[in-house]
Structure formats: C-alpha cells, structure tokens
Design an enzyme around this catalytic site. Structure first.
Site, PDB file in Angstrom:
ATOM      1  N   HIS A 132      13.274  -4.127  70.316  1.00  0.00           N
ATOM      2  CA  HIS A 132      14.267  -4.146  71.381  1.00  0.00           C
ATOM      3  C   HIS A 132      13.692  -4.330  72.780  1.00  0.00           C
ATOM      4  O   HIS A 132      14.445  -4.479  73.741  1.00  0.00           O
ATOM      5  CB  HIS A 132      15.144  -2.888  71.338  1.00  0.00           C
ATOM      6  CG  HIS A 132      16.585  -3.180  71.675  1.00  0.00           C
ATOM      7  ND1 HIS A 132      17.604  -2.290  71.424  1.00  0.00           N
ATOM      8  CD2 HIS A 132      17.158  -4.268  72.251  1.00  0.00           C
ATOM      9  CE1 HIS A 132      18.750  -2.814  71.854  1.00  0.00           C
ATOM     10  NE2 HIS A 132      18.515  -4.019  72.348  1.00  0.00           N
ATOM     11  N   ASP A 146      23.698   0.686  70.167  1.00  0.00           N
ATOM     12  CA  ASP A 146      22.400   1.259  69.784  1.00  0.00           C
ATOM     13  C   ASP A 146      22.586   2.740  69.475  1.00  0.00           C
ATOM     14  O   ASP A 146      23.423   3.413  70.088  1.00  0.00           O
ATOM     15  CB  ASP A 146      21.443   1.085  70.982  1.00  0.00           C
ATOM     16  CG  ASP A 146      19.970   1.117  70.604  1.00  0.00           C
ATOM     17  OD1 ASP A 146      19.187   0.371  71.231  1.00  0.00           O
ATOM     18  OD2 ASP A 146      19.589   1.874  69.683  1.00  0.00           O
ATOM     19  N   HIS A 204      20.226   4.606  70.261  1.00  0.00           N
ATOM     20  CA  HIS A 204      19.360   5.093  71.340  1.00  0.00           C
ATOM     21  C   HIS A 204      19.761   4.494  72.687  1.00  0.00           C
ATOM     22  O   HIS A 204      20.324   3.403  72.736  1.00  0.00           O
ATOM     23  CB  HIS A 204      17.903   4.729  71.039  1.00  0.00           C
ATOM     24  CG  HIS A 204      17.465   5.092  69.676  1.00  0.00           C
ATOM     25  ND1 HIS A 204      17.564   4.234  68.595  1.00  0.00           N
ATOM     26  CD2 HIS A 204      16.936   6.231  69.179  1.00  0.00           C
ATOM     27  CE1 HIS A 204      17.107   4.831  67.504  1.00  0.00           C
ATOM     28  NE2 HIS A 204      16.721   6.041  67.831  1.00  0.00           N
ATOM     29  N   HIS A 242      10.005  -0.510  73.532  1.00  0.00           N
ATOM     30  CA  HIS A 242      11.361  -0.708  72.996  1.00  0.00           C
ATOM     31  C   HIS A 242      12.282   0.459  73.332  1.00  0.00           C
ATOM     32  O   HIS A 242      13.491   0.360  73.166  1.00  0.00           O
ATOM     33  CB  HIS A 242      11.340  -1.002  71.485  1.00  0.00           C
ATOM     34  CG  HIS A 242      11.118   0.196  70.611  1.00  0.00           C
ATOM     35  ND1 HIS A 242      11.524   0.223  69.308  1.00  0.00           N
ATOM     36  CD2 HIS A 242      10.506   1.392  70.839  1.00  0.00           C
ATOM     37  CE1 HIS A 242      11.196   1.402  68.766  1.00  0.00           C
ATOM     38  NE2 HIS A 242      10.572   2.130  69.680  1.00  0.00           N
ATOM     39  N   ASP A 288      19.942  -0.581  64.460  1.00  0.00           N
ATOM     40  CA  ASP A 288      19.972   0.847  64.138  1.00  0.00           C
ATOM     41  C   ASP A 288      21.214   1.542  64.707  1.00  0.00           C
ATOM     42  O   ASP A 288      21.405   2.749  64.524  1.00  0.00           O
ATOM     43  CB  ASP A 288      18.675   1.572  64.524  1.00  0.00           C
ATOM     44  CG  ASP A 288      18.467   1.725  66.013  1.00  0.00           C
ATOM     45  OD1 ASP A 288      17.296   1.741  66.446  1.00  0.00           O
ATOM     46  OD2 ASP A 288      19.451   1.834  66.789  1.00  0.00           O
ATOM     47  N   GLU A 335      15.520  -5.273  66.177  1.00  0.00           N
ATOM     48  CA  GLU A 335      14.974  -4.187  65.364  1.00  0.00           C
ATOM     49  C   GLU A 335      15.150  -4.318  63.858  1.00  0.00           C
ATOM     50  O   GLU A 335      15.050  -3.316  63.147  1.00  0.00           O
ATOM     51  CB  GLU A 335      15.495  -2.824  65.872  1.00  0.00           C
ATOM     52  CG  GLU A 335      15.087  -2.514  67.300  1.00  0.00           C
ATOM     53  CD  GLU A 335      13.651  -1.990  67.446  1.00  0.00           C
ATOM     54  OE1 GLU A 335      12.985  -1.764  66.435  1.00  0.00           O
ATOM     55  OE2 GLU A 335      13.211  -1.820  68.592  1.00  0.00           O
TER      56      GLU A 335
HETATM   57  N1  LIG Z   1      13.764   7.317  72.623  1.00  0.00           N
HETATM   58  C1  LIG Z   1      12.730   6.979  71.672  1.00  0.00           C
HETATM   59  C2  LIG Z   1      13.229   5.948  70.661  1.00  0.00           C
HETATM   60  C3  LIG Z   1      13.419   4.614  71.184  1.00  0.00           C
HETATM   61  C4  LIG Z   1      14.090   3.709  70.147  1.00  0.00           C
HETATM   62  C5  LIG Z   1      14.076   2.290  70.577  1.00  0.00           C
HETATM   63  B1  LIG Z   1      15.164   1.377  69.891  1.00  0.00           B
HETATM   64  O1  LIG Z   1      16.478   1.834  70.242  1.00  0.00           O
HETATM   65  O2  LIG Z   1      15.033   0.046  70.414  1.00  0.00           O
HETATM   66  O3  LIG Z   1      15.032   1.404  68.504  1.00  0.00           O
HETATM   67  C6  LIG Z   1      12.379   8.172  70.812  1.00  0.00           C
HETATM   68  C7  LIG Z   1      11.564   9.163  71.482  1.00  0.00           C
HETATM   69  N2  LIG Z   1      11.588  10.395  70.665  1.00  0.00           N
HETATM   70  C8  LIG Z   1      11.145  11.550  71.504  1.00  0.00           C
HETATM   71  C9  LIG Z   1      11.174  12.844  70.710  1.00  0.00           C
HETATM   72  C10 LIG Z   1      10.314  12.721  69.464  1.00  0.00           C
HETATM   73  C11 LIG Z   1      10.713  11.542  68.619  1.00  0.00           C
HETATM   74  C12 LIG Z   1      10.734  10.267  69.454  1.00  0.00           C
HETATM   75  C13 LIG Z   1      11.530   6.460  72.455  1.00  0.00           C
HETATM   76  O4  LIG Z   1      10.509   6.150  71.840  1.00  0.00           O
HETATM   77  O5  LIG Z   1      11.629   6.369  73.689  1.00  0.00           O
HETATM   78 MN   LIG Z   2      17.246  -0.235  70.844  1.00  0.00          MN
HETATM   79 MN   LIG Z   3      17.772   2.032  68.515  1.00  0.00          MN
HETATM   80 MN   LIG Z   4      15.042   0.846  66.328  1.00  0.00          MN
END
Ligand SMILES: N[C@](CCCC[B-](O)(O)O)(CCN1CCCCC1)C(=O)O
Ligand SMILES: [Mn+2]
Ligand SMILES: [Mn+2]
Ligand SMILES: [Mn+2]
Length: 304
Positions: A96, A119, A121, A136, A229, A272
C-alpha cells in the site's frame, strides 16, 4: 472511456515478500478480460520498472526509504500521464505504499480529487509515530498537507509534495488503528467509518455519508485506494496484515457499485495482494474475490 491498467510489482513498503507478484496473479486470474467483457476499453500498460536502490539504509526506523520513493516517483509520473490523457487508471499493487505515487500523480492532474480509503488500517502513521517502520503503514502522512510539519525529510521523497487535505479523505473499513493514528484522526477530524459504523449504520448509509462528506456537490474526481485487507480475511486471506471482522463480499460489491454509479471514479488502487502468504486455494480465492469487486467498480451490475 479508456481504462489504463498499471502494475506496481512492489513489496518494499512492508517486510513480507510476495506483493511484487500481485499484478501478475491478478492478470493471470483474468482481471483484464473480466473488465473488457464489461465493454470497458482496457489498455494494459504493463508494470512500473522497479529498481532496488543500493545501500538503502533505514532512516531512523523507516525501511527502504529510497527504494520506496524511487518506485513511487515512477508510479506518480505514470498515473499523471494517463490521467492527463483522460484515461481512468487501475493501479495493481503491490503493497500500500503505492498510494503515495498513485495519489500524488493523480493530484498533479486533478488537484480537486477526493480519496476514499478502504482498509482495515488507517495507514496514516508518520515516520516518527510508526512502530513498524513499514512505509505501507504511512502513505497518507506523505500526502496530507496538514501533516507536513510533522513529517521529517525522508531521503528520496524530495519530489513528493503533499497534495491532499484531511477534509478530502474518508476511511471505510477501519478496525486496526494505532494510538498515534487515532490521535491524528481525532486532531484533524478526518472522516472515518470503521467496521463498527458499518455494523451500526449499514453499508448503504456509510457510503452515502462518506461520499456526501468529501464531495457534497457530487462533482469531484474520486480516487479509491482499496487495500484487500479491508475485506474479511475469509475472503482475501492472501494479504500481509489480515484483521478479522472485515467487509463482506456483498458490502464490498455495494461500495464498488455506488462509487461506479457516481461516474466519477478516476483512479483505483488495488493493494496488498500477497500470493506467497497462503496456500494455492487461498490465493485463488483472494484473486477471484478481488477481481469480482473490481468489476463492480467498472460497471458490472448484479441486476444485469
Ligand atoms: N499500523 C500498522 C499496520 C499497517 C498496515 C498497512 B496496510 O494497511 O497497508 O496493510 C501496524 C502497526 N502495529 C503496531 C502494534 C503492533 C502490531 C503492528 C503499521 O505497521 O503501521
Ligand atoms: Mn493499507
Ligand atoms: Mn490494511
Ligand atoms: Mn495489508
């Protein structure tokens, strides 16, 4: 109306190899022919040429900054070129981080665009708030004007001028938002419809409110950044950060149909898809469901 398809075979915005195969597994599943069978004039422009930048040391905790930046600069230029030629664009990812290039490029030609971010997220961590250092999870922080003062200079991203205002962004599908992201959403009043709101109001109401909030007069070009996702992991298991309780197939179809019905869908990112993260049949399920949602964005009518 011509639909230009661009592949973004990229995975360096996150640590799990496999999203670089996203464009090809979607092509192999027949996404192009499915769209052509709708009567859409589809042109497959192939893939962005990805270069791994040597000695791409992390900047603080941000991984692969120069490689991510270089790839997204190319994507930005490619998307801008097609939008300028009056093509609708379907960008196939790839992780992403692709939204950085895709939205930036789109905004160079259509500065008045609005973004519907579908998303699980929020993808709005800054390089300083990110726990993972995976870009991402940060794309929107490189794009939002209101966050510019909070985002440090990241090597390679000199080209990326923020081009989006928080009032032009709306989320649908959130269910795994980091504390810092929650703060940003609250502080800037970003419109957000989590899965709780989807359950509370129903998808019809959520889509109606979302589009009305970012584009009340119904005239602005729409950029949809669709992370697979967002859908329930039973539907799209082949993805890097699955979260239970996602959009159903019919909620995803309905959302896509309503966006299609505006007649103003200008760019769609599909992000993704990671074929390496699951068994063969789960990969097949993921690409079939992703393709089935994509056709609804481009005019497939369940009514016939
Ligand atoms: N917010 C996350 C996930 C991002 C997903 C990206 B997508 O939407 O493109 O797939 C998760 C951070 N998170 C923090 C607490 C411990 C587990 C990971 C991050 O890595 O920043
Ligand atoms: Mn995303
Ligand atoms: Mn996501
Ligand atoms: Mn993802």
């Amino acid at each position: 109306e011509t639909l230009g398809v661009i592949g973004f075979p990229f995975s360096k915005g996150q640590p799990r190899n496999g999203t670089e195969h996203g464009p090809n597994v979607l092509r192999e599943a027949g996404i192009i022919t499915s769209l052509q069978s709708l009567g859409v004039n589809v042109i497959d422009h192939g893939d962005i040429e990805i270069e791994v930048v040597p000695r791409d040391e992390p900047m603080k905790n941000v991984r692969n900054p120069r490689t991510v930046a270089a790839a997204n600069k190319k994507l930005s230029d490619a998307v801008a070129k097609l939008v300028k030629m009056n093509q609708s664009v379907l960008a196939l990812g790839g992780d992403h981080c692709m939204a950085i290039g895709s939205i930036h490029g789109h905004a160079q030609v259509e500065p008045n665009l609005v973004v519907v971010w579908v998303d699980a997220h929020a993808d709005v961590n800054t390089p300083l708030t990110s726990v993972s250092g995976n870009i991402h999870g940060m794309p929107l922080s490189f794009l939002l004007k209101e966050l510019e003062e909070f985002v440090p200079k990241v090597p390679g991203f000199e080209w990326c001028k923020p081009c989006l205002s928080v009032r032009d962004l709306v989320y649908i599908g959130l269910r795994d938002v980091d504390p810092a992201e929650r703060l940003i959403i609250e502080k800037f009043g970003i419109h957000a419809y989590s899965m709780q709101e989807v359950d509370k109001y129903g998808i019809k109401e959520v889509v109606e409110r979302a589009l009305n909030q970012v584009d009340p007069s119904g005239v602005r070009p729409i950029h949809v950044s669709f992370d697979v996702d967002a859908m329930d992991p039973t539907l799209t298991p082949a993805t890097g950060t699955p979260v239970s309780g996602g959009l159903s197939l019919r909620e995803s179809f309905y959302l896509a149909e309503e966006i299609s019905n505006t007649g103003r869908l200008s760019v769609l990112d599909i992000a993704e898809v990671n074929p390496l993260l699951s068994t063969e049949d789960k990969r097949k399920l993921t690409v079939i469901n992703t393709t089935d949602v994509s056709t609804k964005f481009y005019g497939y009518r369940r009514q016939g």
